[in-house]
Design an enzyme around this catalytic site. Structure first.
Site, short mmCIF file in Angstrom:
data_model
loop_
_atom_site.label_atom_id
_atom_site.label_comp_id
_atom_site.label_asym_id
_atom_site.label_seq_id
_atom_site.Cartn_x
_atom_site.Cartn_y
_atom_site.Cartn_z
N ASN A 150 -5.50 -9.53 -7.84
CA ASN A 150 -5.44 -10.33 -6.62
C ASN A 150 -6.63 -11.27 -6.46
O ASN A 150 -6.52 -12.31 -5.83
CB ASN A 150 -5.35 -9.42 -5.39
CG ASN A 150 -6.26 -8.21 -5.45
OD1 ASN A 150 -6.29 -7.49 -6.45
ND2 ASN A 150 -7.02 -7.99 -4.40
N CYS A 204 -9.25 -7.34 1.82
CA CYS A 204 -9.57 -5.98 2.20
C CYS A 204 -11.06 -5.71 2.15
O CYS A 204 -11.54 -4.79 2.78
CB CYS A 204 -8.89 -5.00 1.27
SG CYS A 204 -7.17 -4.86 1.65
N GLN A 259 0.86 -9.00 -6.64
CA GLN A 259 0.39 -10.37 -6.83
C GLN A 259 1.16 -11.14 -7.90
O GLN A 259 1.28 -12.36 -7.83
CB GLN A 259 -1.11 -10.39 -7.17
CG GLN A 259 -2.02 -9.98 -6.02
CD GLN A 259 -1.99 -10.95 -4.83
OE1 GLN A 259 -1.53 -12.08 -4.95
NE2 GLN A 259 -2.49 -10.49 -3.70
N SER A 271 5.14 -6.42 -2.28
CA SER A 271 4.85 -6.54 -0.86
C SER A 271 5.42 -7.84 -0.34
O SER A 271 5.20 -8.91 -0.91
CB SER A 271 3.34 -6.50 -0.63
OG SER A 271 3.06 -6.66 0.74
N GLY A 272 6.16 -7.77 0.75
CA GLY A 272 6.87 -8.94 1.28
C GLY A 272 5.98 -10.09 1.69
O GLY A 272 6.28 -11.26 1.40
N HIS A 273 4.88 -9.76 2.36
CA HIS A 273 4.09 -10.85 2.96
C HIS A 273 3.32 -11.68 1.94
O HIS A 273 2.66 -12.66 2.31
CB HIS A 273 3.16 -10.32 4.05
CG HIS A 273 2.00 -9.52 3.54
ND1 HIS A 273 0.75 -10.05 3.36
CD2 HIS A 273 1.90 -8.23 3.17
CE1 HIS A 273 -0.07 -9.11 2.92
NE2 HIS A 273 0.61 -7.99 2.79
N THR A 297 13.58 5.09 10.21
CA THR A 297 14.65 4.13 10.48
C THR A 297 14.39 2.86 9.69
O THR A 297 13.27 2.35 9.66
CB THR A 297 14.71 3.84 11.99
OG1 THR A 297 14.98 5.07 12.67
CG2 THR A 297 15.79 2.83 12.32
N THR A 312 0.83 -1.21 0.00
CA THR A 312 0.00 0.00 0.00
C THR A 312 0.86 1.25 0.00
O THR A 312 0.61 2.19 -0.77
CB THR A 312 -0.94 -0.01 1.23
OG1 THR A 312 -1.75 -1.18 1.16
CG2 THR A 312 -1.81 1.22 1.28
C1 LIG Z 1 -2.62 -6.25 -5.84
C2 LIG Z 1 -2.33 -5.79 -4.46
N1 LIG Z 1 -1.81 -4.56 -4.28
C3 LIG Z 1 -1.52 -4.09 -3.06
C4 LIG Z 1 -1.75 -4.83 -1.93
C5 LIG Z 1 -1.44 -4.22 -0.61
O1 LIG Z 1 -0.33 -4.78 0.01
P1 LIG Z 1 -0.09 -4.58 1.55
O2 LIG Z 1 -1.13 -5.32 2.27
O3 LIG Z 1 1.28 -5.09 1.79
O4 LIG Z 1 -0.18 -3.11 1.83
C6 LIG Z 1 -2.29 -6.13 -2.07
C7 LIG Z 1 -2.56 -7.00 -0.91
O5 LIG Z 1 -3.34 -6.78 -0.04
C8 LIG Z 1 -2.60 -6.60 -3.36
O6 LIG Z 1 -3.13 -7.81 -3.54
C1 LIG Z 2 11.98 12.56 18.03
C2 LIG Z 2 11.90 11.57 16.93
N1 LIG Z 2 10.86 11.58 16.09
C3 LIG Z 2 10.74 10.70 15.08
C4 LIG Z 2 11.69 9.74 14.86
C5 LIG Z 2 11.50 8.83 13.70
O1 LIG Z 2 11.18 7.55 14.09
P1 LIG Z 2 11.35 6.32 13.04
O2 LIG Z 2 12.80 6.16 12.84
O3 LIG Z 2 10.69 5.20 13.71
O4 LIG Z 2 10.68 6.75 11.81
C6 LIG Z 2 12.81 9.68 15.72
C7 LIG Z 2 13.88 8.66 15.57
O5 LIG Z 2 14.59 8.55 14.63
C8 LIG Z 2 12.92 10.62 16.77
O6 LIG Z 2 13.96 10.60 17.60
#
Ligand SMILES: Cc1ncc(COP(=O)(O)O)c(C=O)c1O
Ligand SMILES: Cc1ncc(COP(=O)(O)O)c(C=O)c1O
Ligand code: FES
Ligand code: FES
Lengths: 388, 152, 388
Positions: C149, C323, C177, C197-199, C235, C70
């Protein structure tokens, strides 16, 4: 190895890994699916949501899981922009994390927004006058971090929120660094939105939270499926959500420890460094800081060199925010505080967790004394025991 | 997955009173194939306006089937006047509750019952078949509005 | 348990968990930090980036890690909007995932965009004429999914990309997909951006990829720190990135298996269901489908009831896109294909992985025969062996 860079990221707690593993290995179903296999996951995700809510005194329905602190911050500003399309002014501070600050620059440069960046004084304390005077009918949102990632300076969020809410303006706080170190209570603080990041409180990287107060007209930043009650598209990151729930439970329990044992160890490190290394100074308001953070400048030496020598001794610290390391300038936070260049360039941030020990602080001091000395001996700005 | 009570699952897996009812003298129909759920309710009513037998045919989700089954059990033995007072909440209660997103499935039972009673009494109900589309989506709309309210 | 809902999400491969675990447990450092401890992580992240690149024949520098499919989809559209602020038209298809579709609605309703949703025919095949005729100087981007999908129908991406690129318009494809089921080659296909998408390929949830062709003027969607070369703040989700690298390596190796063994098993299931259950029909172009997907409609019965009965037998499938489950309407994909209501409501999607066996298909058929029969016996729309 001595890991003392916990404001950058933290070790995932063993208990957290144990909690999440079954949801990687075994219960991999989508929580919203129509089979019992998914139920197990769904119940556990609900439990995690309750644990996170409990951690910050919110209702579970007010918790939106995101992918990180950055997404939470971006989503908060985005929601305000969508809710008030006609308002073209935003207030933030000069010391916000890039997740707010760079976004504000983007909105300013590309989207016709005016942003007031509230300055700080030499101790990193906010200029409230500028903040309050900047508020107007055109202001869509005010965003002030709960505590600064580099110096640990804490801002009086409840007080600011009250003044902002009086004007009917939305108030968001980035509590990524405050969380787990000092108590966070969204109801007592009266904030509309609040950001958390899992990897700062011993959960894995890649999971965050946006708290959105009931009553706030929220529109999603990631637009897609109906997950998170339509407030954040994307298949739920179940294992990490479950990990974060556990991490919040642990973090809540550890806050007293942070403010006794961890604070004492931090103070011990600070005192020894100030006493035993000349021309050394602490950045930020020492009276009002996170208990785990120490930003300390060594005059006339350069941060990266110090880090390298510490690395030789197996010590992991940072010379500023993780996000800005790699850049040559002193961080925007130190610049905003007008920390003199001579110490800004030689600033090291030590950030502790409850895993750190006093013995580690001794090792750090004993490593730094000769390291700083060596670097100063080769520095053209150091002569006869002082900066020239 | 929906958090269905044991009673719902029991009535879904082993529904009571399924099928057309031989000698039925009151029939109520609601819903349609298009809207994804439909219920046909058969009643056998005696001269004292007492329901001596009831059965159903349902096209729909698990809670629609369970609601239909529950409804026939509830109303068997009732007079039409008493049956007319049965609401969808009674059906849901009988089943030990329904998830709130599924409450409308029990509404279908109430609607079919109303029509069956009207059928027996020879009253024309001025509703087109397929009315349930609206009822179905009404509930859904309300839920959406509700969800929107909750979120903001 | 028989898990046959792999288009919703997949089991994390054991090899993938083994690969990522050390980066949760032990090597938790930020890859961009200035100490050796972080280097280990950084090297491994680079390796993962190379593995992902290799999987789709991209250069490692063209890979941006995101938090999910997404986010990748949202980021692609966002980049086009930012690159061409004056262009106010977008082309997508009627059968896109909500990650594109809902975003398009949002842009249409709230941001003054005009969106052409290209229709499909009864077999789910695109109406190319509409697509090509809709392209104009005002079109910022065309986004067409690689494979659907719900039905598994595959679109001719290389052919479409060529036509779109001829007009100088950016072309994005959602290959969430397609990936892992059929070969994906970004160079051969000539796409500008592509989402993964990894999963969906046996990596954990909460990690995705946006491929961005070198030369594309990309602007970040998540704005924050300098991670991902300034193309995605936040991060780095190191453990999941490393997991995804491994998953891509495995997925690449498994594609032949998907198109032999998995396809055969899917076809076996399809044939048995069509042969042994009357009034049953397949949705989508059977000649041009993902090898693992079967969308099949059983007349006069309702999908959720079928799922519940299958669940009793320990079978996990879905009645449409994950979804949209929980909603009452047939999915937007089945509606766009004008699948008749009598079978749309009773549609079940079976989606296989290489973990599925032929014996499982037999169990499914033997469960479904009596299940469909029972439901039809209580259906007011079924009489004497046919729909009334
Ligand atoms: C064609 C397609 N696009 C996008 C997504 C969204 O992926 P995700 O759930 O990793 O955000 C999905 C799965 O839900 C999908 O089947
Ligand atoms: C004050 C503050 N806000 C936001 C972030 C961002 O967090 P993330 O790395 O999970 O996106 C951090 C850390 O890097 C932070 O120290
Ligand atoms: S001398 Fe190396 S960074 Fe400037
Ligand atoms: S009858 Fe249950 S969803 Fe409509």
């Amino acid at each position: 190895m001595i890991y003392i860079d916990n404001n950058a990221t933290t070790r995932v707690a063993d208990e957290v890994i144990q909690e999440m593993l079954p949801y990687l290995e075994q219960f991999y179903g989508n929580p919203s699916s129509m089979y019992g296999f998914a139920d197990t996951v769904n119940k556990k995700v609900q439990q995690a949501r309750a644990q996170v809510a409990e951690f910050i005194n919110a209702d579970p329905g007010e918790i939106i899981f995101t992918s990180c602190g950055t997404e939470s911050d971006n989503a908060a500003i985005n929601a305000a922009i969508n809710a008030f399309p006609q308002k073209k002014h935003i207030i933030a501070t000069e010391v916000e994390h890039p997740a707010i600050r760079s976004l504000c620059f983007h909105l300013q440069d590309k989207k016709g927004y005016k942003v007031t960046f509230v300055p700080v004084d030499k101790k990193g304390r906010l200029d409230f006058d500028t903040l309050y005077k900047a508020m107007s009918d055109d202001t869509a949102i005010v965003s002030v971090m709960w505590a600064n990632n580099e110096t640990g300076v804490i801002f009086p969020i409840a007080e600011i929120a009250e003044k902002v809410k009086e004007k009917g303006i939305w108030f968001h706080t980035d509590a990524v660094q405050g969380a787990g170190k000092i108590p966070i209570d969204v109801k007592a603080a009266g904030v509309d939105m609040l950001s958390l990041s899992g990897h700062k409180i011993h959960a894995p990287k890649g999971i965050g939270v946006l708290y959105v107060r009931k009553g706030i007209k929220f529109s999603p930043f990631l637009i897609g499926g109906h997950q998170e009650k339509g407030r954040r598209g994307g298949t739920e990151n179940t294992a990490s959500i479950i990990a974060l729930g556990k991490a919040c439970e642990l973090a809540k329990a550890n806050i007293p420890l942070m403010n006794t044992q961890v604070r004492e160890i931090r103070d011990y490190l600070e005192t020894r460094l100030l006493d035993e290394i000349p021309a050394t100074s602490v950045n930020g308001d020492r009276g009002n800081r996170l208990p785990n953070t120490l930003s300390i400048g060594f005059d006339a030496v350069e941060g990266e060199s110090i880090l390298m020598l510490m690395n030789q001794a197996g010590i992991c610290a940072s010379s500023g925010s993780a996000c800005t390391s790699g850049s040559l300038d002193p961080s925007h936070v130190l610049m905003a505080m007008q920390v003199p260049f001579k110490s800004a360039h030689g600033t090291i941030r030590f950030s502790l967790s409850h895993y750190n020990t006093k013995a580690e602080m001794d090792t750090i001091v004993e490593t730094l004394i000769p390291a700083i000395d060596r670097l100063r001996q080769m520095s053209p700005f150091w002569k006869d025991g002082k900066v020239v | 997955m929906w958090n269905y009570s044991e009673k719902v699952m029991e009535h879904f897996l082993k529904p009571k009173n399924v099928g057309e009812l031989e000698g039925a003298n009151a029939i109520g129909e609601t819903g349609s194939l298009n809207c994804g759920d439909a219920l046909k309710l058969y009643l056998k009513v005696n001269e004292n306006e007492r329901i001596i037998d009831a059965s159903f045919m349902t096209f729909g989700c698990a809670s629609a089937v369970a609601s239909s089954s529950a409804l026939t059990e509830i109303i068997k033995g009732m007079t039409l006047d008493d049956a007319a007072k049965v609401t969808n909440d009674d059906i849901a209660d009988y089943l030990g509750g329904l998830p709130k997103e599924k409450m409308h499935c029990s509404v279908m039972g109430q609607a079919a019952l109303k029509k069956a009673i009207a059928d027996f009494r020879g009253i024309q109900i001025l509703e087109k078949p397929g009315e349930m589309i609206c009822e179905c989506f009404d509930v859904t709309d309300l839920e959406i509005i509700d969800a929107v309210k909750n979120n903001g």
